[in-house]
Write a protein that holds these residues in place. Structure first.
Motif: not given
Length: 242
Positions: A204-216
């Motif tokens: 809630g104080q920073g920003f979310p960062v997506i590390r991995e994303y695999d729709p498969g």
């Protein structure tokens, strides 16, 4: 399936909150991958506001929505377009409506999934105040699979409010890790599949960062569910013949 959570053949059980962007991303892919198959998504409530004793703050949701929408533009999500005074302060009425839609009198599991998808679109795309019963019924009237008048009748009487709190009790156990948690036929389950993220600062104080994303991953989960369901059906057929 873990004790206490039933997952019939051809069914994927999902514990989630409508106000959880990560769950909405998962359900987008689950629906896309299972659309042409005989799979049913059964919705169970993971009511974040009961866990946290507050509605999720808008700045947190804004940050999560922005990073997910930029990663997956197909969602069509937009920043909140109305006055902040119209922002939903609770998701409990919407969760109750989805649970009510599961009843045969309103429409059943497929109707509940259609309503769940419509409510998420209403919030993330159309900036509709889905904490209001009037808005929920308006969304329901756009759903072909359910009886909106019967849904309104059920909600007025609160027949399914208890089910949301029962889901909360199960969600509070070790069986469910968060929103979303997906349970598959045959006993497998996975929390927030296909994506891994972290915050740049305390939550809630920073920003979310997506590390991995695999729709498969979602495609594999759907295929595994189909395969397991077919195997279960074959075993049941053998048992009946025996």
């Amino acid at each position: 399936m873990a004790a206490g959570i039933s997952c019939p053949p051809n069914t994927i059980v999902v514990f989630s909150d409508i106000g959880c962007p990560w769950a909405s991303l998962a359900l987008h892919w689950l629906r896309r991958e299972s659309a042409s198959r005989e799979l049913v998504i059964e919705h169970r409530a993971f009511p974040l506001e009961l866990f946290n004793r507050r509605g999720t703050p808008k700045p947190i949701l804004d940050a999560e929505i922005a990073v997910i929408a930029s990663t997956e533009p197909e969602l069509g999500w937009r920043p909140w377009q109305r006055a902040e005074s119209e922002y939903p302060v609770t998701m409990l009425p919407a969760l109750e409506a989805v649970r009510a839609a599961r009843s045969p009198e309103v429409g059943g599991a497929r109707a509940a999934d259609q309503l769940d998808a419509a409510l998420r679109k209403a919030f993330y795309v159309d900036s509709r105040t889905i904490s209001l019963y009037s808005e929920i019924i308006s969304v329901a009237e756009e759903c072909s699979e359910l009886d909106a008048a019967r849904l309104a009748w059920e909600l007025r009487r609160g027949h399914h409010r208890e089910a949301v709190h029962e889901d909360f009790e199960i969600s509070s156990s070790d069986l469910v890790q968060g929103s979303p948690h997906v349970f598959l036929p045959g006993g497998r389950s996975v929390h927030n599949p296909g994506v891994s993220f972290a915050w740049t600062a305390p939550y809630g104080q920073g920003f979310p960062v997506i590390r991995e994303y695999d729709p498969g991953v979602w495609r594999a989960l759907v295929h595994a569910s189909i395969s397991t369901s077919r195997q279960q059906k074959e075993e049941n057929d053998v048992d009946r013949l025996g």
